[in-house]
Design an enzyme around this catalytic site. Sequence first.
Site, short mmCIF file in Angstrom:
data_model
loop_
_atom_site.label_atom_id
_atom_site.label_comp_id
_atom_site.label_asym_id
_atom_site.label_seq_id
_atom_site.Cartn_x
_atom_site.Cartn_y
_atom_site.Cartn_z
N CYS A 143 14.39 10.61 -7.27
CA CYS A 143 13.13 9.86 -7.26
C CYS A 143 12.56 9.98 -5.86
CB CYS A 143 13.36 8.40 -7.67
SG CYS A 143 14.38 7.49 -6.51
N CYS A 166 0.83 -1.21 0.00
CA CYS A 166 0.00 0.00 0.00
C CYS A 166 0.87 1.26 0.00
CB CYS A 166 -0.92 0.01 1.21
SG CYS A 166 -2.13 -1.31 1.17
#
Lengths: 99, 463
Positions: free
Chosen positions: B421, B250
Site C-alpha cells: 500500500c 490533507c
Amino acid sequence: MQLTVEFGGGLELLCDSVKVHTVNVEVPNGAQKLTMRDFLTWVHKNLIKERPEMFIKGDTVRPGVLVLVNDCDWELSGQLETTLEEKDVVVFISTLHGG
Amino acid sequence: MDSNGAAGTAIRREIESLNAAKADIESRISALEAQLRDMDHGTGAISSNGSCTLAAPVDLGLEHGLSPDMIYRYSRQLLLPSFGVQAQSNLWKSSILVVGAGGLGSPALLYLAACGVGRLGIVDNDVVELNNMHRQIIHTEAYIGRPKVESAAAACRAVNSTIQIVEHKEALRTSNALEIMSKYDIVVDATDNAPSRYMISDCCVVLGKPLVSGAAIGFEGQLTVYNYKGGPCYRCLFPTPPPTTACQRCSDSGVLGVVPGIVGCLQALEAIKIASEVGEPLSGRMLLLDALSARIRIVKIRGRSLECAACGENTGFTKEQFRIFDYEKFTQSPMLASPLKLNLLPQDSRISSKEYSEIVKNGEAHVLVDVRPAHHFKIVSLPRALNVPLPTLESRVAEISSALKGVEMQDGKGASLYVVCRRGNDSQRAVEYLQKVGFPFAKDIVGGIEGWARDVDPNFPTY
C-alpha cells in the site's frame, strides 16, 4: 412531505458521494408531525450506504457532525424534537480540521 | 547523452546551492532590517516589549497619528468611508498571532502584513516541502527544507517592512501556549489537526482572546469566529471530539490549493474586522464553502453553552487546568503530522522492500496486490501490481485466487502473495484478512511504496 437533505465535510462519502438528495418522507403512523428524531432514523435507513457509525451514535448524530435545519443549528430549534415542514432543507456537515 | 546528463546534474546542483545562498542572504537582510526597525522604533512605533504606540514622525498636527508614509501606503483603505483613519489606527495598535504557516496561514499572513497590523506573530514548527508549494503560497522554492516561520517572516517583511514580525519557531503546546498567545490581541487558527484546534480554543477562552478559526480539505472549507464578545467557543459547538477516523488530513485526503487559500483570505478579513473594529465579525455564524458546486452558505450556530467545559458559567477552565490537559489523549490523535505506523503482523508475515526487489530480480513466481484506492494507483504503481482497493478486498478474493493460479500454471510451482500500500498500514490489514480466508502465506511489504522509493528506487515517485 418533500425535503432536501445535504451532506458535506466528507459525510457524502457515506451515501455514494451524492451531496444533495430530494426525498419524500411520510409522517409516522399515528403521529401528527415529523420530527428530526424520525427523520434521522429515516436517513440512516434509506440514505446511508456504508459505515453508519460515521453518522449515528446512539440515538443522535456522532460527535463532530453539525445538523442544520434551514441554515440554522438544530440546537436552536430543539435538536431531535425539531419539527420538520414541507420543503425544509436539512444539512449534515462534518467538521473539518485540515489546513 | 552521458556527458549531457552529467552536465545537467552539475547545473541542477549549482542552482540548488545558489538558491540556498539566496535564501540565506534574504533571511539575513530581513533580520538586519528588523534590527534597524527596532532601533528606529526607539523613537516611535513599537517598543521592544511588543506593545504598540503610534509613530510620531513629522509633527503635522494630525490627530490620528499616521505618518505621511503610512497615509500613502494605506491610502486605498483610508479612502473607505467606513474604514478610514480610525480603523487604520486601530489596526496599527493591534497584534495578531497566526498559528500555522501552511495553506490557511499563507494568504492570511500576507494580507495581515500588507494591511498594516502593528505586530504579527507566526507559530510553526514545520519545514517547507515541495508538496506544500501548490497551496502554501507564502513560501518560495528557495526555502525548501528551511523552517516555515523563517520563510513566512521573510515574505511578510518583503511585503511590509514597517510592521513588527515575531517568529515563534516552535510547536504550540500547553506548556508554551499561554505565554505566546497572551502577547497578542487576536488569534488566527490556521492549524491542521483536531487536538491543536481544541487547545487553541481553550487557551483563547482562558486568556479571553477572540479566535478566527478556519479549516479546509478537499474542495470544502469552514470558517467562524469563536469566543468573541460572549459568543460560543469551539467546545460549545463540539463538546465531544469526533472519532479519529473522521479527522482527515490533507496529506491523506488531498486538497485543492486554492480552497485553503480562500478560507485563509477570509480569516484575514475577519481578523482585520475585529482588530480595526469595523463590520460584523462572523461570530455565532459559520461560513461553509463548497468549491466544486460554487456555493457559500452562512448558517446560524448555537450561542455560548452554559455547561461548556471550557467557557461555561461554573465549569470553566483555569490556566492551571489548561497547562496539564492532554489534548492528544482527549482527541485520540497526534498534533504533529507523523503518519500512523501500525504493527499488526508477526515478523514472518512481512518482508522489506529490499527483499521484495530481490524476489522480482530472481523472477520468483508471485502475485503483488496493491490495496491503495484506484486514484492513488493511477499516480504510480509497481510493475504488474494488481489493484484491489482495501474496501473491495472481500468481494474480490476470487480474482486474487485466479491470479495466483495463472502464475502457478506458467511457472509450474507454488506462487507467493505479497500485498503493498502507500505506507504499510492498509497492507497489514489486508494480509490479516487474506490469511483468514485461505491465503496463510500472504505477506505485506513493510513501509509500502514509500519504503520502496526510500530503500530500493530513489527515482520512484512519492506523493
